[in-house]
Structure formats: structure tokens, C-alpha cells
Design a protein around this motif. Structure first.
Motif, PDB file in Angstrom:
ATOM      1  N   ARG A   1       0.840  -1.210   0.000  1.00 42.32           N
ATOM      2  CA  ARG A   1       0.000   0.000   0.000  1.00 42.32           C
ATOM      3  C   ARG A   1       0.875   1.261   0.000  1.00 42.32           C
ATOM      4  O   ARG A   1       0.545   2.252  -0.654  1.00 42.32           O
ATOM      5  N   VAL A   2       1.965   1.233   0.757  1.00 39.35           N
ATOM      6  CA  VAL A   2       2.894   2.362   0.782  1.00 39.35           C
ATOM      7  C   VAL A   2       3.424   2.626  -0.622  1.00 39.35           C
ATOM      8  O   VAL A   2       3.445   3.767  -1.104  1.00 39.35           O
ATOM      9  N   LYS A   3       3.860   1.571  -1.285  1.00 36.03           N
ATOM     10  CA  LYS A   3       4.393   1.721  -2.642  1.00 36.03           C
ATOM     11  C   LYS A   3       3.337   2.280  -3.587  1.00 36.03           C
ATOM     12  O   LYS A   3       3.626   3.153  -4.420  1.00 36.03           O
ATOM     13  N   ALA A   4       2.113   1.789  -3.458  1.00 36.42           N
ATOM     14  CA  ALA A   4       1.035   2.225  -4.345  1.00 36.42           C
ATOM     15  C   ALA A   4       0.722   3.707  -4.149  1.00 36.42           C
ATOM     16  O   ALA A   4       0.554   4.460  -5.115  1.00 36.42           O
ATOM     17  N   VAL A   5       0.645   4.146  -2.892  1.00 38.67           N
ATOM     18  CA  VAL A   5       0.335   5.548  -2.617  1.00 38.67           C
ATOM     19  C   VAL A   5       1.467   6.451  -3.102  1.00 38.67           C
ATOM     20  O   VAL A   5       1.226   7.484  -3.737  1.00 38.67           O
ATOM     21  N   LEU A   6       2.708   6.072  -2.830  1.00 42.46           N
ATOM     22  CA  LEU A   6       3.845   6.879  -3.271  1.00 42.46           C
ATOM     23  C   LEU A   6       3.920   6.929  -4.791  1.00 42.46           C
ATOM     24  O   LEU A   6       4.251   7.966  -5.377  1.00 42.46           O
ATOM     25  N   ARG A   7       3.603   5.820  -5.431  1.00 46.74           N
ATOM     26  CA  ARG A   7       3.604   5.785  -6.902  1.00 46.74           C
ATOM     27  C   ARG A   7       2.534   6.720  -7.457  1.00 46.74           C
ATOM     28  O   ARG A   7       2.770   7.459  -8.409  1.00 46.74           O
ATOM     29  N   ARG A   8       1.367   6.699  -6.833  1.00 42.93           N
ATOM     30  CA  ARG A   8       0.280   7.571  -7.295  1.00 42.93           C
ATOM     31  C   ARG A   8       0.628   9.041  -7.080  1.00 42.93           C
ATOM     32  O   ARG A   8       0.421   9.874  -7.963  1.00 42.93           O
ATOM     33  N   VAL A   9       1.169   9.358  -5.913  1.00 38.32           N
ATOM     34  CA  VAL A   9       1.530  10.743  -5.619  1.00 38.32           C
ATOM     35  C   VAL A   9       2.613  11.229  -6.577  1.00 38.32           C
ATOM     36  O   VAL A   9       2.572  12.350  -7.083  1.00 38.32           O
ATOM     37  N   SER A  10       3.595  10.354  -6.843  1.00 34.31           N
ATOM     38  CA  SER A  10       4.685  10.725  -7.744  1.00 34.31           C
ATOM     39  C   SER A  10       4.169  11.013  -9.145  1.00 34.31           C
ATOM     40  O   SER A  10       4.612  11.950  -9.820  1.00 34.31           O
ATOM     41  N   SER A  11       3.202  10.215  -9.598  1.00 31.63           N
ATOM     42  CA  SER A  11       2.672  10.406 -10.947  1.00 31.63           C
ATOM     43  C   SER A  11       1.836  11.672 -11.045  1.00 31.63           C
ATOM     44  O   SER A  11       1.670  12.236 -12.132  1.00 31.63           O
ATOM     45  N   GLU A  12       1.327  12.145  -9.891  1.00 36.40           N
ATOM     46  CA  GLU A  12       0.497  13.350  -9.896  1.00 36.40           C
ATOM     47  C   GLU A  12       1.330  14.623  -9.833  1.00 36.40           C
ATOM     48  O   GLU A  12       0.861  15.691 -10.191  1.00 36.40           O
ATOM     49  N   GLU A  13       2.581  14.515  -9.371  1.00 34.98           N
ATOM     50  CA  GLU A  13       3.406  15.703  -9.223  1.00 34.98           C
ATOM     51  C   GLU A  13       3.978  16.118 -10.574  1.00 34.98           C
ATOM     52  O   GLU A  13       4.633  15.335 -11.255  1.00 34.98           O
ATOM     53  N   PRO A  14       3.757  17.364 -10.992  1.00 31.70           N
ATOM     54  CA  PRO A  14       4.308  17.821 -12.267  1.00 31.70           C
ATOM     55  C   PRO A  14       5.813  17.981 -12.179  1.00 31.70           C
ATOM     56  O   PRO A  14       6.344  18.370 -11.142  1.00 31.70           O
ATOM     57  N   SER A  15       6.498  17.658 -13.251  1.00 32.33           N
ATOM     58  CA  SER A  15       7.948  17.815 -13.263  1.00 32.33           C
ATOM     59  C   SER A  15       8.338  19.250 -13.568  1.00 32.33           C
ATOM     60  O   SER A  15       9.409  19.718 -13.182  1.00 32.33           O
ATOM     61  N   THR A  16       7.473  19.960 -14.286  1.00 30.26           N
ATOM     62  CA  THR A  16       7.723  21.364 -14.590  1.00 30.26           C
ATOM     63  C   THR A  16       6.432  22.164 -14.412  1.00 30.26           C
ATOM     64  O   THR A  16       5.332  21.632 -14.590  1.00 30.26           O
ATOM     65  N   ILE A  17       6.574  23.420 -14.039  1.00 31.79           N
ATOM     66  CA  ILE A  17       5.419  24.305 -13.901  1.00 31.79           C
ATOM     67  C   ILE A  17       5.791  25.667 -14.477  1.00 31.79           C
ATOM     68  O   ILE A  17       6.908  26.161 -14.263  1.00 31.79           O
ATOM     69  N   ASN A  18       4.857  26.262 -15.192  1.00 32.16           N
ATOM     70  CA  ASN A  18       5.026  27.624 -15.680  1.00 32.16           C
ATOM     71  C   ASN A  18       4.172  28.568 -14.838  1.00 32.16           C
ATOM     72  O   ASN A  18       2.972  28.339 -14.668  1.00 32.16           O
ATOM     73  N   PHE A  19       4.809  29.596 -14.306  1.00 26.36           N
ATOM     74  CA  PHE A  19       4.096  30.653 -13.607  1.00 26.36           C
ATOM     75  C   PHE A  19       4.245  31.900 -14.471  1.00 26.36           C
ATOM     76  O   PHE A  19       5.139  32.722 -14.248  1.00 26.36           O
TER      77      PHE A  19
END
Length: 226
Positions: free
Chosen positions: A111-129
């Protein structure tokens, strides 16, 4: 290496979880009371929290709310309260998963791996402001197509603030997150870092955003709402 904070008052359970997680190359931090949970959380800055509900001091519901007020760190609840209403309450308060006792340690790791994997996939690698472009993976900053070169410490401050726009952080919080809890220098180091960042971003339009000072509170990476 991802860091896991285990908040569990039953020493044997905490030790078993630590052993299984360490075997999977996670760094593990432990605390055993609700009263110390937030202090340890702010000091260690974990990537995920395994949180028991029935704890001495503060219960898990209170701690979960406090963690959510500080940011979006994923939290998996661990508890003997298996009734569906408790699970629904947990998800309603912002828990990322809910595991009832007794449990199999291998399942907790999964479950730890699954949650961390999901969170990682949701985090953008780049953002434009606006015209400010931040590459969190490549650790680079560009303004209007030109790269801005920062010291490693100043870059760390900018990346930390930019990942959590419009959230306010005190000097102490920035020192703990960036300089480390064992830093024994002056908190003026934060002010000087912010001053250098503002100079580096002097050409960033105030219509798009700025690094704000909230007197008596701290600093925030303030982004204009479109």
C-alpha cells in the motif's frame, strides 16, 4: 530514498513495520505518541506517514488534520477501528488509504508503494508561472526564455516554496526543510536567501507572482489567480 514516518504506540507493531520497510530500502522514522507526532513530522519532512488512530496525547484524527494544514504529505491510517464509518471519516479528513488491524506487513508495504507511486505520478515535473518556468526534476529556473543561475541553497528554497504556492512558511520551517534541523546559524540566512531570490527574479512580472513577506508570519510563493 523515501522517508516514512510511523506514528504507532505499540512498539512491536512499529518495529515490524520498520523492519519490512527498511528491507525495501525506505528510511524509517518512528514516534510513539500523538503529542510528539507533529513535531517529528515537521522536523523530518517524511514522504509518507503511517498513522495510528488510538494514540496517547493526540488521536490520529487530530494529527491528520494538522498534517493536512501543513501540506499534502500522503497519510495511511493504521487502526483497529474497522467499521466502514471510521474508514469513510478517514477518507473524508484527507487520508490516502486506510488499513485495519490486524494486518499483514507485506500488504502495508504494498500500500505504501502504491500511494507513493500515485503521488509521484500526480506531481508535475515542470510548472510555468507566467513567464517563469521551473523544472523540478532538472533543478533549473528560466525567466522569459533565459536561464537563471542560483546557488544550490537558494535554488532549494525556491523549489520548496514553488511546489506549494500561496502557502506561508515561517523562517523556522524553511530552516528545518532546507538547512536541516541541526543548523545552528542565524535565521537571517533565510532573509538573505529570499533577498537574493527576489533580485534574481526582479524581471518577473508582479501580475504573475512574487515571493511575498507576510509580516510576523513568514514567506510565500504567491501566484496570481487567473
Amino acid at each position: 530514498m523515501k522517508k516514512i514516518l510511523i506514528v504507532e504506540d505499540e512498539f512491536a507493531i512499529s518495529q515490524v513495520l520498520k523492519a519490512y520497510l527498511t528491507k525495501q530500502n525506505y528510511e524509517v522514522v518512528q514516534c510513539y505518541t500523538g503529542g510528539e507526532a507533529i513535531e517529528v513530522f515537521e522536523k523530518e519532512c517524511p514522504d509518507l506517514v503511517l498513522l495510528d488512530i488510538m494514540l496517547p496525547g493526540k488521536n490520529g484524527w487530530v494529527i491528520l488534520k494538522e498534517i493536512r494544514s501543513l501540506g499534502s504529505c500522503p497519510v495511511i491510517m493504521l487502526t483497529a477501528l474497522g467499521d466502514v464509518n471510521y474508514r469513510l471519516e478517514g477518507f473524508g479528513e484527507g487520508a490516502d488509504d486506510y488499513i485495519t488491524k490486524p494486518f499483514i506487513a507485506d500488504e502495508v508495504v504494498a500500500r505504501v508503494k502504491a500511494v507513493l507511486r500515485r503521488v509521484s505520478s500526480e506531481e508535475p515535473s515542470t510548472i510555468n508561472f507566467g513567464k517563469l518556468h521551473i523544472d523540478f526534476i532538472g533543478h533549473s529556473v528560466w525567466l522569459d526564455g533565459k536561464e537563471i543561475f542560483l546557488t544550490p541553497r537558494d535554488l532549494s528554497v525556491l523549489l520548496f516554496l514553488a511546489k506549494q504556492p500561496n502557502q506561508t512558511f515561517t523562517r523556522d520551517q524553511l530552516i528545518e526543510h532546507i538547512w536541516g534541523w541541526d543548523y545552528d546559524g542565524s535565521d537571517r540566512a533565510v532573509d538573505l536567501s529570499i533577498k537574493r531570490l527576489r533580485k534574481a527574479l526582479a524581471d518577473w512580472s508582479e501580475d504573475e507572482g512574487e515571493i511575498r513577506t507576510l509580516r510576523g508570519l513568514g514567506y510565500q510563493f504567491n501566484v496570481r489567480q487567473k
